[in-house]
Motif scaffolding. Structure first.
Motif, short mmCIF file in Angstrom:
data_model
loop_
_atom_site.label_atom_id
_atom_site.label_comp_id
_atom_site.label_asym_id
_atom_site.label_seq_id
_atom_site.Cartn_x
_atom_site.Cartn_y
_atom_site.Cartn_z
N ILE A 75 0.78 -1.29 -0.02
CA ILE A 75 -0.12 0.02 0.15
C ILE A 75 0.88 1.31 -0.19
O ILE A 75 0.61 2.33 0.12
CB ILE A 75 -0.74 -0.01 1.33
N GLY A 76 2.11 1.25 -0.28
CA GLY A 76 3.10 2.39 -0.31
C GLY A 76 3.34 2.71 1.27
O GLY A 76 3.38 1.93 2.07
N HIS A 77 3.59 4.11 1.49
CA HIS A 77 4.59 4.46 2.52
C HIS A 77 3.26 4.63 3.94
O HIS A 77 2.05 5.28 3.56
CB HIS A 77 5.12 5.66 2.34
N ILE A 78 3.76 4.20 4.83
CA ILE A 78 3.01 4.40 6.01
C ILE A 78 3.76 5.24 7.14
O ILE A 78 4.89 5.13 7.16
CB ILE A 78 2.86 2.85 6.75
N SER A 79 3.02 6.25 7.78
CA SER A 79 3.72 7.12 8.67
C SER A 79 3.11 6.55 10.13
O SER A 79 2.08 6.08 10.17
CB SER A 79 3.05 8.35 8.47
N SER A 80 3.69 7.15 11.10
CA SER A 80 3.43 6.67 12.30
C SER A 80 3.84 7.64 13.58
O SER A 80 4.43 8.67 13.16
CB SER A 80 4.15 5.42 13.13
N GLY A 81 2.98 7.84 14.45
CA GLY A 81 3.10 8.85 15.38
C GLY A 81 2.43 8.63 16.65
O GLY A 81 1.84 7.53 16.91
N PRO A 82 2.53 9.66 17.62
CA PRO A 82 1.58 9.42 18.97
C PRO A 82 0.00 9.39 18.54
O PRO A 82 -0.41 9.70 17.65
CB PRO A 82 1.84 10.93 19.52
N ARG A 83 -0.66 8.65 19.65
CA ARG A 83 -1.92 8.32 19.29
C ARG A 83 -2.77 9.61 19.75
O ARG A 83 -2.47 10.11 20.54
CB ARG A 83 -2.42 7.08 20.22
N THR A 84 -3.92 9.70 19.16
CA THR A 84 -4.65 10.76 19.29
C THR A 84 -5.43 10.93 20.63
O THR A 84 -6.28 10.04 21.10
CB THR A 84 -5.73 11.04 18.20
N GLY A 85 -5.28 12.08 21.46
CA GLY A 85 -5.99 12.01 22.60
C GLY A 85 -5.69 11.41 23.87
O GLY A 85 -6.47 11.23 24.85
N VAL A 86 -4.58 10.61 23.72
CA VAL A 86 -4.19 9.88 24.87
C VAL A 86 -3.35 10.60 25.63
O VAL A 86 -2.25 11.22 25.28
CB VAL A 86 -3.28 8.56 24.32
N GLY A 87 -3.51 10.72 27.09
CA GLY A 87 -2.72 11.30 27.82
C GLY A 87 -1.76 10.46 28.81
O GLY A 87 -1.63 9.20 28.67
#
Length: 201
Positions: free
Chosen positions: A152-164
């Motif tokens: 499927i091509g390039h995958i990005s990653s990062g912090p989860r939304t709204g998680v504290g």
């Protein structure tokens, strides 16, 4: 099934590009978040153990964990990891690829890219609610998951939304790079500092 028997962080990228069909609508998954099990992931609903609400996450991989949040939204998770260990992937966003008219009826006024752009919008577009919690996704049930079998091509990653809290910076959010249906990232914003941040899955 083998793909979903792995830790959620390994299964999550494999879900990108897969298709989910429910309520006569099909989406292509463009964004997911991984959540771990008991004592391993402070951002997970399962971190403190099994409850009536999160019981489906402790079941076999390939089932749905559907929860109700903020008194108004449902969210869909794909259960991963071996049975009993608890883990899953929140389906955060997708592109509607079939059933556009019905999805638009459920989400009136939404632009095409926004029909399933965000976990709550996604479940509305697919007609999913708490009654489908525990559904087997790899059979012919009311929610069907078709895992992708192509690149499927390039995958990005990062912090989860709204998680504290301690899970705030864990880079367990995965998305298709530059896909317009991916939801915007928002960091956790505590409403009351005396309360523990709410987990997402």
């Amino acid at each position: 099934m083998r793909a979903l028997s792995q830790h959620a962080t390994a299964a999550a990228p494999l879900l990108l590009g897969s298709r989910i069909t429910a309520g006569d609508v099909t989406i292509r998954v463009t964004e997911v978040e991984a959540y771990g099990g008991v004592g391993t992931d402070p951002g997970s609903h399962c971190h403190r153990g099994k409850t009536n609400r999160n019981a489906s996450m402790f079941g076999p991989p390939g089932h749905a964990y559907v929860y109700f949040t903020y008194g108004m939204h449902h969210c869909l998770n794909v259960v991963c990891q071996p049975e009993g260990t608890a883990g899953g992937c929140l389906i955060r966003a997708g592109e509607v690829v079939d059933g556009h008219e019905l999805a638009t009826q459920r989400r009136p006024g939404a632009a095409a890219r926004d029909l399933a752009r965000g976990p709550a919008r996604l479940t509305v577009a697919l007609g999913i609610d708490r009654r489908l919690d525990g559904t087997h996704l790899l059979g012919d049930g009311q929610i069907e998951l078709s895992l992708r079998d192509t690149d499927i091509g390039h995958i990005s990653s990062g912090p989860r939304t709204g998680v504290g809290g301690d899970g705030a910076l864990t880079p367990w959010r995965f998305w298709l790079t530059d896909d317009p249906t991916v939801s915007p990232y928002r960091p956790h914003q505590p409403k009351n500092r005396s309360r523990t941040p709410r987990a997402h899955a």
